[in-house]
Scaffold this motif. Structure first.
Motif, PDB file in Angstrom:
ATOM      1  N   LEU A   1       3.475  -9.769   9.703  1.00 42.91           N
ATOM      2  CA  LEU A   1       2.963  -8.486   9.235  1.00 42.91           C
ATOM      3  C   LEU A   1       3.555  -7.305  10.005  1.00 42.91           C
ATOM      4  CD1 LEU A   1      -0.805  -9.231   8.508  1.00 42.91           C
ATOM      5  CD2 LEU A   1       1.042  -8.867   6.871  1.00 42.91           C
TER       6      LEU A   1
ATOM      7  N   GLU B  84      -8.391   4.968   9.417  1.00 43.19           N
ATOM      8  CA  GLU B  84      -7.220   5.800   9.165  1.00 43.19           C
ATOM      9  C   GLU B  84      -7.178   7.004  10.098  1.00 43.19           C
ATOM     10  OE1 GLU B  84      -7.161   6.885   5.086  1.00 43.19           O
ATOM     11  OE2 GLU B  84      -7.027   4.815   4.345  1.00 43.19           O
TER      12      GLU B  84
ATOM     13  N   ALA C 278      -2.508  -5.064   7.916  1.00 47.96           N
ATOM     14  CA  ALA C 278      -1.412  -4.592   7.069  1.00 47.96           C
ATOM     15  C   ALA C 278      -1.560  -3.106   6.758  1.00 47.96           C
ATOM     16  CB  ALA C 278      -1.358  -5.402   5.781  1.00 47.96           C
ATOM     17  N   ALA C 279      -2.801  -2.653   6.531  1.00 47.70           N
ATOM     18  CA  ALA C 279      -3.036  -1.237   6.237  1.00 47.70           C
ATOM     19  C   ALA C 279      -2.693  -0.362   7.444  1.00 47.70           C
ATOM     20  CB  ALA C 279      -4.483  -1.021   5.821  1.00 47.70           C
TER      21      ALA C 279
ATOM     22  N   GLU D  93      -5.518  -8.040   5.867  1.00 48.33           N
ATOM     23  CA  GLU D  93      -5.284  -6.862   5.025  1.00 48.33           C
ATOM     24  C   GLU D  93      -5.530  -5.571   5.822  1.00 48.33           C
ATOM     25  OE1 GLU D  93      -6.875  -9.573   3.998  1.00 48.33           O
ATOM     26  OE2 GLU D  93      -5.370 -10.238   2.536  1.00 48.33           O
TER      27      GLU D  93
ATOM     28  N   ARG E  38      -0.584  -1.231   9.823  1.00 49.18           N
ATOM     29  CA  ARG E  38       0.866  -1.326   9.987  1.00 49.18           C
ATOM     30  C   ARG E  38       1.585  -0.344   9.056  1.00 49.18           C
ATOM     31  NH1 ARG E  38       4.386  -2.339  13.667  1.00 49.18           N
ATOM     32  NH2 ARG E  38       4.219  -0.110  13.248  1.00 49.18           N
ATOM     33  N   GLU E  39       1.059  -0.164   7.871  1.00 47.82           N
ATOM     34  CA  GLU E  39       1.663   0.753   6.914  1.00 47.82           C
ATOM     35  C   GLU E  39       1.560   2.196   7.401  1.00 47.82           C
ATOM     36  OE1 GLU E  39       3.581   2.114   3.510  1.00 47.82           O
ATOM     37  OE2 GLU E  39       3.345   0.053   4.247  1.00 47.82           O
ATOM     38  N   GLN E  40       0.450   2.506   8.066  1.00 44.18           N
ATOM     39  CA  GLN E  40       0.213   3.878   8.513  1.00 44.18           C
ATOM     40  C   GLN E  40       0.875   4.177   9.850  1.00 44.18           C
ATOM     41  OE1 GLN E  40      -3.936   4.765   9.041  1.00 44.18           O
ATOM     42  NE2 GLN E  40      -3.602   6.938   9.447  1.00 44.18           N
ATOM     43  N   TRP E  41       0.911   3.189  10.725  1.00 41.07           N
ATOM     44  CA  TRP E  41       1.413   3.383  12.090  1.00 41.07           C
ATOM     45  C   TRP E  41       2.862   2.949  12.168  1.00 41.07           C
ATOM     46  CZ3 TRP E  41       0.080   5.686  16.527  1.00 41.07           C
ATOM     47  CH2 TRP E  41       0.705   5.289  17.714  1.00 41.07           C
ATOM     48  N   LYS E  42       3.745   3.859  12.529  1.00 34.17           N
ATOM     49  CA  LYS E  42       5.177   3.570  12.545  1.00 34.17           C
ATOM     50  C   LYS E  42       5.690   3.148  13.919  1.00 34.17           C
ATOM     51  CE  LYS E  42       5.106   4.691   8.285  1.00 34.17           C
ATOM     52  NZ  LYS E  42       5.017   3.593   7.269  1.00 34.17           N
TER      53      LYS E  42
END
Length: 385
Positions: free
Chosen positions: A268, A139, A241-242, A238, A244-248
């Motif tokens: 994804l 992260e 995916a994590a 996974e 991808r959720e954090q990086w825009k």
């Protein structure tokens, strides 16, 4: 040796300057190193089919990747520990990429911090990361790339375990690293490198990982800590995916060879895929990326930007890859050889040579615009017209 005229010449120059333990780290592959041969041989299975009596006075090899226009369809693959081969090598590579206006994939195992690289070449630096066994560090790496305004994030996924690089093992280039008498004796045969190495204070710091080590940790301690965090065999979809959720911003997955994996990456939310076998440094028996490009292009289509690395050494290689679906090609060893031998000027020469070769090939085959290349300009080498 005269001024290099092709990318192979830089390998010779690097071998003259570097001690064996350092040169072999760049030059070697996994196991029997047959994968490196296959990476090169794959390009010889195709021939370019020229068209003549076409006005090619004006040629354009620029490409657009993720909203940015680059001067050529080439870039620098991530290469860790570049500072060992020449002090400040990562900054030199960033500078060369900026001057040539091509992407530079800064390795998370570099000796230059993300933040500093982004200041040198803000429009050209992409950040390549390995997922670690610590989600908090994953992260933080993504956060640091975002805060540094890095344009593209690249996750390399083809290192679930350290590979069997026998040259490194024979030379004693393993973790924890120890400067044995044999290594010192070999290094003394390259006094120029030794003097620079000692003036820089010895083993260069893996600066991106220094924040996660104890305060005051030495370069060797930081490298050893890195070795406990990577490879991370628990890395999975996974994990992607994590991120991808954090990086825009644009997300690229590097190291895929199977069409099903490419399909999953797109599902994804990956905007790009670098088809790669890690320069044949991981799985010696893996197929060459070039041979897998058509199958991956068939399932991905235009839903993601396809790129490739591993074995690219000629302008004609880049043209062939484009005909098979790759929008751009990357290479790591040639620019690392070049910067080790000649500094930033060497890396700049690599780009100049590749630009000339790509331009010459486009002219020869009667195609003035790199972006319109497709299968019409290609045929298998075992067929006749």
């Amino acid at each position: 040796m005269p001024k290099p005229i092709n990318l192979h010449d830089f390998r010779v120059l690097a071998q003259r300057r570097l001690p064996k333990i350092a040169f072999d780290f760049i030059d070697g592959g996994a196991d029997d190193e047959l994968g490196m041969l296959r990476n090169r041989e794959a390009f010889s299975t195709y021939q370019l089919l020229p068209r003549y009596l076409i006005d090619v006075t004006h040629r354009d090899q620029s490409v657009e990747l993720f909203g940015r226009r680059y001067a050529s369809p080439i870039g620098i693959s991530p290469t860790g520990m570049a500072g060992l081969f020449r002090t400040g090598a990562d900054a030199m590579l960033a500078g060369a990429a900026k001057k040539a206006n091509v992407p530079f994939l800064l390795s998370s195992a570099s000796n230059l911090k993300i933040e500093d690289a982004a200041k040198i070449a803000p429009e050209n630096v992409w950040f390549q990361m390995y997922a670690t066994s610590d989600p908090r560090i994953n992260e933080d790496l993504v956060k640091r790339a975002r805060n540094a305004n890095v344009g593209v994030l690249v996750i390399t996924v083809d290192v679930p375990v350290n590979s069997n690089r026998e040259r490194n093992r024979r030379n004693g280039f393993t973790r924890p690293f120890r400067m044995t008498p044999a290594i010192m004796l070999d290094a003394l045969t390259k006094p120029g490198w030794v003097i620079e190495y000692l003036k820089a204070g010895g083993m260069p710091m893996m600066s991106n990982w220094q924040p996660y080590a104890r305060e005051g940790a030495s370069a060797n301690e930081v490298a050893d800590m890195y070795g406990t965090l990577t490879p991370a065999p628990m890395t999975s979809w996974e994990t992607v995916a994590a991120v991808r959720e954090q990086w825009k911003g644009p997300l690229v997955i590097k190291g895929l060879l199977h069409p099903d994996d490419a399909t999953q990456a797109v599902k994804l939310g990956a905007q790009g895929i670098i088809v790669s076998n890690h320069g044949a440094r991981q799985l010696d028996n893996a197929p060459s990326p070039l041979t897998m490009l058509p199958a991956i292009k068939a399932v991905v289509g235009d839903r993601a930007t396809l790129m490739m690395d591993s074995g690219v050494r000629r302008g004609s290689d880049v043209v062939i890859a484009k005909c098979l679906g790759a929008e751009s090609c990357f290479f790591g060893r040639p620019t690392l050889y070049a910067v080790a031998a000649l500094g930033q000027d060497g890396a700049e020469q690599v780009f100049a040579i590749m630009r000339r070769e790509i331009d010459a090939v486009l002219t020869q085959i009667g195609c003035g615009n790199f972006n319109v290349l497709d299968g019409r300009y290609l045929q298998p080498s075992f067929t006749s017209v």
